[in-house]
Design an enzyme around this catalytic site. Structure first.
Site, mmCIF file in Angstrom:
data_model
loop_
_atom_site.group_PDB
_atom_site.id
_atom_site.type_symbol
_atom_site.label_atom_id
_atom_site.label_comp_id
_atom_site.label_asym_id
_atom_site.label_seq_id
_atom_site.Cartn_x
_atom_site.Cartn_y
_atom_site.Cartn_z
ATOM 1 N N CYS A 1 -19.273 1.407 9.117
ATOM 2 C CA CYS A 1 -18.486 0.784 10.180
ATOM 3 C C CYS A 1 -17.269 1.676 10.368
ATOM 4 O O CYS A 1 -16.444 1.789 9.459
ATOM 5 C CB CYS A 1 -18.080 -0.628 9.746
ATOM 6 S SG CYS A 1 -16.884 -1.395 10.841
ATOM 7 N N CYS B 1 0.434 4.931 6.942
ATOM 8 C CA CYS B 1 -0.194 4.703 8.254
ATOM 9 C C CYS B 1 0.831 4.000 9.161
ATOM 10 O O CYS B 1 1.240 2.866 8.851
ATOM 11 C CB CYS B 1 -1.438 3.838 8.097
ATOM 12 S SG CYS B 1 -2.512 4.424 6.764
ATOM 13 N N CYS C 1 -16.151 -9.625 5.877
ATOM 14 C CA CYS C 1 -15.548 -8.347 5.520
ATOM 15 C C CYS C 1 -14.278 -8.560 4.695
ATOM 16 O O CYS C 1 -13.359 -9.246 5.135
ATOM 17 C CB CYS C 1 -15.234 -7.564 6.790
ATOM 18 S SG CYS C 1 -14.485 -5.965 6.427
ATOM 19 N N CYS D 1 0.835 -1.209 0.000
ATOM 20 C CA CYS D 1 0.000 0.000 0.000
ATOM 21 C C CYS D 1 0.868 1.256 0.000
ATOM 22 O O CYS D 1 1.893 1.337 0.673
ATOM 23 C CB CYS D 1 -0.915 -0.018 1.224
ATOM 24 S SG CYS D 1 -2.051 1.374 1.275
ATOM 25 N N CYS E 1 -19.312 -6.877 3.899
ATOM 26 C CA CYS E 1 -18.655 -5.630 4.250
ATOM 27 C C CYS E 1 -17.354 -5.540 3.462
ATOM 28 O O CYS E 1 -16.762 -6.563 3.126
ATOM 29 C CB CYS E 1 -18.373 -5.669 5.755
ATOM 30 S SG CYS E 1 -17.433 -4.261 6.345
HETATM 31 C C1 DTB Z 1 -10.982 -2.834 11.916
HETATM 32 O O1 DTB Z 1 -11.340 -1.849 12.578
HETATM 33 N N1 DTB Z 1 -10.075 -3.707 12.301
HETATM 34 C C2 DTB Z 1 -9.854 -4.709 11.286
HETATM 35 C C3 DTB Z 1 -10.889 -4.328 10.210
HETATM 36 N N2 DTB Z 1 -11.451 -3.128 10.724
HETATM 37 C C4 DTB Z 1 -10.495 -4.194 8.798
HETATM 38 C C5 DTB Z 1 -8.439 -4.793 10.838
HETATM 39 C C6 DTB Z 1 -7.460 -5.018 11.942
HETATM 40 C C7 DTB Z 1 -6.131 -5.226 11.309
HETATM 41 C C8 DTB Z 1 -5.073 -5.615 12.295
HETATM 42 C C9 DTB Z 1 -3.755 -5.791 11.631
HETATM 43 C C10 DTB Z 1 -3.716 -6.879 10.606
HETATM 44 O O2 DTB Z 1 -4.200 -8.012 10.836
HETATM 45 O O3 DTB Z 1 -3.124 -6.644 9.544
HETATM 46 FE FE1 SF4 Z 2 -2.836 1.151 3.405
HETATM 47 FE FE2 SF4 Z 2 -3.100 2.594 5.625
HETATM 48 FE FE3 SF4 Z 2 -5.049 0.883 4.867
HETATM 49 FE FE4 SF4 Z 2 -2.663 -0.003 5.803
HETATM 50 S S1 SF4 Z 2 -4.222 1.152 6.928
HETATM 51 S S2 SF4 Z 2 -3.768 -0.791 4.032
HETATM 52 S S3 SF4 Z 2 -1.246 1.518 4.946
HETATM 53 S S4 SF4 Z 2 -4.383 2.713 3.784
#
Ligand code: DTB
Ligand code: SF4
Ligand code: SAM
Length: 329
Positions: free
Chosen positions: A191, A59, A99, A55, A131
């Protein structure tokens, strides 16, 4: 009689709620939860990363940002058949919401998006709430997802608007709000939640809850994630989130947004069943299930089944409100 759902919370009121003695806060949240929801029911959602890593965003918590070396398996968009197979397995294991997550900054109107629309149609046909979380969306992209049968769109605010630029510099808080607006306009449920443990203050958490609870409509689901500190990201050495902070956050969200599904999201592998029980007591009524979140581990279906048995919880049915409405008619 149920009180009206409020969208005019003042920061001061939220501070007073959040800063109460913990057990008093939990008691109040549990009372609100009982009034508005069936406390025995927990929505079980399963996540699948349909496009992993690479990506372009920065972040600072995320293992999927191309600029950090986190050692994840980067993967192009999955094939529809493999996605549907996984969704069916999740359904068989008791999940009612599926999701699909993609490590995109934003959706582009290309073949990949057409494939995702196909996946949405396919999962919908399985009778699950579908989702997606695909990054930023335009109004017409949100509409296309809605037309394909999308039930919810996940797009987190993550933290307060003030702290946002400390965590992400490649987009703004306003970009996030705009996408949320586009999702609403398309009639898809929202959400939207955040992460604690990014290095933010209690004030930042309170401000994020203020933004969420004063939106024109409350998000139908509010995921509260505990940071999973990932080696290779700027936040790799952040201290583990205190369970009491998680409970405080969930309880405050429950009081502010009585009818929303408050989701105990990332971070459950570090929590005991007793700690998770406190979160359910404080008003959490949704979890992500399945061995993996997007790229990081999560408790197995079996472990969660044992926890549900122990705590007397049951998975919530899909499209429940619609079903009840049909029966009434
Ligand atoms: C959310 O609030 N948490 C989920 C979902 N929405 C997409 C994602 C958590 C990701 C944790 C790090 C991972 O597993 O990459
Ligand atoms: Fe890309 Fe940020 Fe989503 Fe991670 S959280 S996949 S770096 S946009
Ligand atoms: N790219 C899309 C986006 O940013 O909206 C969708 C996928 S993104 C991984 C979905 C959410 O996962 C983020 O908004 C963030 O809240 C959460 N997340 C990502 N990495 C995390 C981590 N290490 N710990 C906790 N939550 C995390």
């Amino acid at each position: 009689m149920q009180q009206e759902i409020r969208r005019d919370w003042a920061i001061k009121e939220i501070q007073d709620l959040y800063n109460q003695p913990l057990l008093e806060l939990v008691y109040r949240a549990a009372t609100v939860h009982r009034k508005y929801n069936d406390t025995a029911e927990v929505q079980v959602c399963t996540l699948l990363s349909i496009k992993t890593g690479g990506c372009s965003e920065d972040c600072s918590y995320c293992p999927q940002a191309a600029r950090y070396s986190t050692g994840i398996d980067v993967h192009a968009l999955m094939k529809k058949e493999a996605v549907l197979e996984y969704a069916q397995k999740a359904k068989d294991a008791g999940s009612t919401r599926f999701c699909m997550g993609a490590a995109w900054r934003q959706v582009r109107d290309n073949k990949d998006f057409d494939h995702v629309l196909d996946m949405v149609r396919g999962v919908n046909e399985l009778g699950m709430e579908v989702c997606c979380t695909l990054g930023m969306l335009t109004e017409s992209q949100a509409q296309k997802l809605a037309d394909a049968g999308l039930y919810a769109y996940n797009h987190n605010l993550d933290t307060s608007s003030e702290y946002y630029s400390e965590i992400i510099t490649t987009r703004t808080y306003n970009d996030r709000l705009e996408t949320l607006d586009n999702v609403r306009k398309a009639g898809v449920t929202v959400c939207c939640g955040g992460i604690i443990g990014l290095g933010e203050t209690h004030e930042d958490r309170i401000k994020m809850l203020h933004t969420l609870s004063t939106m024109p409509e409350h998000p139908e689901s509010v995921p509260i994630n505990a940071l999973v500190a990932i080696k290779g990201t700027p936040l790799e050495n952040n201290p583990k989130v205190d369970i009491w902070d998680m409970v405080r956050m969930i309880a405050t969200a429950r009081i502010l947004m009585p009818k929303s599904m408050v989701r105990l999201s990332a971070g459950r592998t570090d929590m005991s069943v007793a700690e998770q029980a406190l979160c359910f007591m404080a008003g959490a009524n949704s979890i992500f299930a399945g061995e993996k979140l997007l790229t990081t581990p999560n408790p197995s279906f079996e472990e969660d089944h044992v926890m549900f048995q122990l705590l007397g919880l049951k998975p919530r049915e899909a499209f429940k409100e619609e079903k009840v409405a049909e029966e009434v008619l």
